[in-house]
Motif scaffolding. Structure first.
Motif, PDB file in Angstrom:
ATOM      1  N   CYS A  72      31.212 -27.932  17.612  1.00 16.17           N
ATOM      2  CA  CYS A  72      32.354 -28.797  17.937  1.00 16.17           C
ATOM      3  C   CYS A  72      33.456 -27.941  18.546  1.00 16.17           C
ATOM      4  O   CYS A  72      34.077 -27.125  17.862  1.00 16.17           O
ATOM      5  CB  CYS A  72      32.845 -29.509  16.674  1.00 16.17           C
ATOM      6  N   PRO A  97      36.514 -28.843  20.561  1.00 14.19           N
ATOM      7  CA  PRO A  97      37.376 -29.871  21.161  1.00 14.19           C
ATOM      8  C   PRO A  97      38.298 -29.376  22.269  1.00 14.19           C
ATOM      9  O   PRO A  97      38.395 -30.006  23.323  1.00 14.19           O
ATOM     10  CB  PRO A  97      38.166 -30.407  19.965  1.00 14.19           C
ATOM     11  N   LYS A 130      36.188 -28.053  25.308  1.00  9.80           N
ATOM     12  CA  LYS A 130      35.583 -29.210  25.964  1.00  9.80           C
ATOM     13  C   LYS A 130      36.589 -29.917  26.866  1.00  9.80           C
ATOM     14  O   LYS A 130      36.297 -30.203  28.037  1.00  9.80           O
ATOM     15  CB  LYS A 130      35.072 -30.172  24.891  1.00  9.80           C
ATOM     16  N   GLU A 137      30.359 -36.351  28.634  1.00 13.71           N
ATOM     17  CA  GLU A 137      30.008 -35.690  27.389  1.00 13.71           C
ATOM     18  C   GLU A 137      28.793 -36.423  26.826  1.00 13.71           C
ATOM     19  O   GLU A 137      28.902 -37.546  26.348  1.00 13.71           O
ATOM     20  CB  GLU A 137      31.171 -35.744  26.398  1.00 13.71           C
ATOM     21  N   CYS A 150      26.697 -35.299  24.392  1.00  9.44           N
ATOM     22  CA  CYS A 150      26.614 -35.124  22.948  1.00  9.44           C
ATOM     23  C   CYS A 150      27.874 -34.358  22.563  1.00  9.44           C
ATOM     24  O   CYS A 150      28.657 -33.973  23.443  1.00  9.44           O
ATOM     25  CB  CYS A 150      25.350 -34.373  22.535  1.00  9.44           C
ATOM     26  N   GLU A 151      28.100 -34.151  21.285  1.00 11.61           N
ATOM     27  CA  GLU A 151      29.332 -33.487  20.867  1.00 11.61           C
ATOM     28  C   GLU A 151      29.512 -32.152  21.589  1.00 11.61           C
ATOM     29  O   GLU A 151      28.698 -31.236  21.448  1.00 11.61           O
ATOM     30  CB  GLU A 151      29.324 -33.247  19.348  1.00 11.61           C
ATOM     31  N   SER A 152      30.584 -32.094  22.410  1.00 16.00           N
ATOM     32  CA  SER A 152      30.963 -30.901  23.169  1.00 16.00           C
ATOM     33  C   SER A 152      29.904 -30.438  24.163  1.00 16.00           C
ATOM     34  O   SER A 152      29.913 -29.285  24.600  1.00 16.00           O
ATOM     35  CB  SER A 152      31.317 -29.742  22.216  1.00 16.00           C
TER      36      SER A 152
END
Length: 396
Positions: free
Chosen positions: A31, A33, A36, A52, A54-56
């Protein structure tokens, strides 16, 4: 028209600013944030519509007039939980550090994004730009694959760059075939029965069991692995007990198993599980082996790597060196290499003879990379994609 390298040199100041911002604000794991959002903002500024998936995990696509084949260019964005001690004016201060150069990789791919956009009219195919999290934890590439990173459009080939401390600036290295080890990260939990240190017979000592497991694992490599194969088994964590006169009830060992032969590595890991359980049982305790994460060996596609190696010579000259055999470090770009043809290149980031600041090993709190290679890396990414897609159009 200016060469790709000349164009990259023209944005060198911007690349340094980008890299220093990312370097000063490192994030660890899956992750990311702030990183990203920064990457998404830059891609948007350059005229892309990043997603995006998937997460990051970020993907941006650039298509030529002829969509043709698709080349994927990948960069990793995560840092390490290391307190930086470089003394640089842009040193990080949050307890994390880009000690493996992922800030450099992200910057190079952003630079390539800008160069490719400026040369879109020359693009005979499609480029998929991929920025992924958690390379260090070996989960980033797998999550990107699960999210469909190789689809829509389907990726035909992929390329990645990694900075290489201790190699002369702008020298490029790449392996033929399997060149980077696969790895299992594991935890062994040993359970016994705690008791007073003066009366060990009233309990079951997990420290004793763990010690026997430790030595048995070394014997496993020494006596069950052919001498012609490369396997490295390391226990980096051995933790148990709080006070000197009490036998604890649990001990934790954590480590890595690295290998170049995928089948041998998986078989060895299975054998470790058998050994761990039987050794614990022999001393009246219990133990289990669990995988924390894993990555297969990285296989460079020979034809693709050699093709791209020739294109890279147009950027750095004859300082492109191929080799056979592999090192025992690991890299989660390998997960892509099990699915599609891939090429992984290492870009020299400076030696101590060039500058006393350079040459420290990767993952070191004082490692410093030569920023001169930022424009080189951006040019290599862009040149590789443009030339390879051109070649595919000629073949078709």
């Amino acid at each position: 028209m200016k060469s790709i390298l000349e164009q990259a040199k023209n944005i060198e100041t911007e690349l340094k600013e980008i890299r220093r911002h990312i370097h000063q604000n490192p994030e660890v794991g899956a992750c990311l944030p702030a990183t990203k959002q920064f990457v998404i903002a830059k891609l948007t500024e350059y005229g892309y519509e990043p997603q995006e998936i998937c997460e990051s995990g970020i993907v941006a696509i650039l298509k030529g007039e002829n969509e043709g084949k698709t080349m994927m260019l990948r960069a990793d964005m995560d840092a390490l939980p290391i307190s930086e001690e470089t003394g640089l004016e842009y040193q990080s201060s949050n307890g994390n550090m880009h000690a493996c150069g992922h800030d450099m990789h992200t910057t190079m791919l952003l630079g390539a994004a800008k160069l490719l956009k400026a040369n879109q009219a020359l693009l005979n195919g499609t480029v998929k730009l991929v920025f992924q999290p958690d390379e260090e934890g070996f989960t980033g590439a797998k999550k990107m694959l699960e999210a469909g990173v190789l689809d829509h459009p389907r990726v035909d080939a992929a390329m990645a760059l990694h900075v290489h401390a201790g190699t002369p600036t702008n020298t490029v290295l790449y392996g033929q075939g399997v060149s980077i080890a696969g790895c299992h990260r594991f935890r062994i939990t040993v359970n016994g029965t705690g008791c007073h240190g003066a009366m060990p017979e009233t309990g079951v000592d997990p420290i004793n069991i763990a010690a026997h497991i430790y030595f048995a694992l070394q014997e496993l490599v020494a006596r069950e692995i052919p001498a012609t194969e490369s396997v490295v088994l390391t226990i980096g964590k051995f933790a148990g007990g709080d006070v000197p006169n009490v036998i604890p009830s649990e001990v934790i060992l954590e480590g890595t198993l690295r290998y170049l032969n995928k089948e041998l590595g998986e078989g060895t890991f299975a054998r470790m599980g058998e050994l761990v359980q039987s050794m614990a049982k022999a001393f009246r305790g219990m133990a289990k082996l669990e995988e924390l994460s894993s990555v297969p060996p990285l296989k460079n596609d020979k034809e693709l790597s050699n093709q791209l190696g020739e294109y890279i010579k147009e950027v750095v000259g004859d300082r492109v060196i191929s080799f056979t055999g592999g090192g025992m470090g690991s890299e989660d770009f390998a997960s892509y290499s099990q699915k599609i043809p891939c090429a992984y290149f290492m870009l020299g980031a400076g030696t101590e003879s060039e500058n006393s600041c350079y040459g420290r090993p990767m993952h070191n709190s004082r490692v410093i990379f030569n920023e001169e290679i930022l424009s080189t890396g951006a040019a290599i990414f862009a040149q590789g994609a443009l030339k390879w897609l051109d070649e595919q159009e000629v073949r078709d």
